[in-house]
Design a protein around this motif. Sequence first.
Motif, PDB file in Angstrom:
ATOM      1  N   ALA A  20       0.835  -1.202   0.000  1.00  6.31           N
ATOM      2  CA  ALA A  20       0.000   0.000   0.000  1.00  6.31           C
ATOM      3  C   ALA A  20       0.872   1.256   0.000  1.00  6.31           C
ATOM      4  O   ALA A  20       0.600   2.212  -0.741  1.00  6.31           O
ATOM      5  CB  ALA A  20      -0.921  -0.002   1.222  1.00  6.31           C
ATOM      6  N   GLU A  25      -0.591   4.764  -0.792  1.00  2.40           N
ATOM      7  CA  GLU A  25      -1.834   4.651  -0.036  1.00  2.40           C
ATOM      8  C   GLU A  25      -1.558   4.584   1.469  1.00  2.40           C
ATOM      9  O   GLU A  25      -0.458   4.204   1.891  1.00  2.40           O
ATOM     10  CB  GLU A  25      -2.600   3.414  -0.489  1.00  2.40           C
ATOM     11  CG  GLU A  25      -3.009   3.468  -1.955  1.00  2.40           C
ATOM     12  CD  GLU A  25      -3.577   2.158  -2.466  1.00  2.40           C
ATOM     13  OE1 GLU A  25      -3.687   1.201  -1.654  1.00  2.40           O
ATOM     14  OE2 GLU A  25      -3.891   2.072  -3.661  1.00  2.40           O
ATOM     15  N   ILE A 211      -8.054  -0.269   4.083  1.00  3.51           N
ATOM     16  CA  ILE A 211      -6.729   0.195   4.501  1.00  3.51           C
ATOM     17  C   ILE A 211      -6.074  -0.891   5.346  1.00  3.51           C
ATOM     18  O   ILE A 211      -6.698  -1.399   6.285  1.00  3.51           O
ATOM     19  CB  ILE A 211      -6.850   1.503   5.321  1.00  3.51           C
ATOM     20  CG1 ILE A 211      -7.442   2.620   4.460  1.00  3.51           C
ATOM     21  CG2 ILE A 211      -5.495   1.925   5.885  1.00  3.51           C
ATOM     22  CD1 ILE A 211      -7.758   3.887   5.250  1.00  3.51           C
TER      23      ILE A 211
END
Length: 226
Positions: A20, A25, A211
């Motif tokens: 990520a 992210e 997430i």
Amino acid sequence: MSHSSDATAVASGVEAAIEAFRRGEPVCIHDAADREGETDLIYPAGAVTPEAVARLRNDAGGLICVALGDAVAEAFDLPFLQSELDHPTAADHDLAYDDRSSFSLPVNHRDTRTGITDEDRSLTIRELARAAETPERVDFAAEFRSPGHVHILRGAPNLLADRQGHTELGLALAELAGVAPAVVVCEMLDDHTNEAMTPGDAAAYADSHGIPYIEGSALVERANSL
């Protein structure tokens, strides 16, 4: 679930966090129950847009800071803030969870206006990340001014071997992901209890938004395995 299955799940969670970060992210990292006991929403600084700043202040709610690697901070001659304060409040700065604070100078990029808007803060944050990529080429005082609205945190020289705060956890994740040693950290707070968000609630938030959520101990183990 067996111990081996637990270990596999933890390892895959860390790998998901690394991937990520490589994509620009965010991730959620809980430090430890016997430390701050808080979860931070963490971004690679170079990927922070105005929308990301809005998420940090609305969904996390804590202080939006940029952690820089020790070598970068040294190149910019950034001190620990406590050592620069000539005021009685800086004496006997005891912390219940650590030996010292990581705070350095609060800054704005010189192209910002007030420095506090989502646009202004994201600009300052991205420019700090750009500067961290080649610190030897940057005249820090020419590009940034202090005081400002983005708080810089200075990472420990040996990262997790020295200290295991969110500053070092975020920078260790950046190192594992191969991105610049500049990360945004922001504590996740609870509007109902007016306390830190519990790990369970933080994990639920992370899951609902796609997430990665990891424990600091898992990141430490991953970093130590290298």
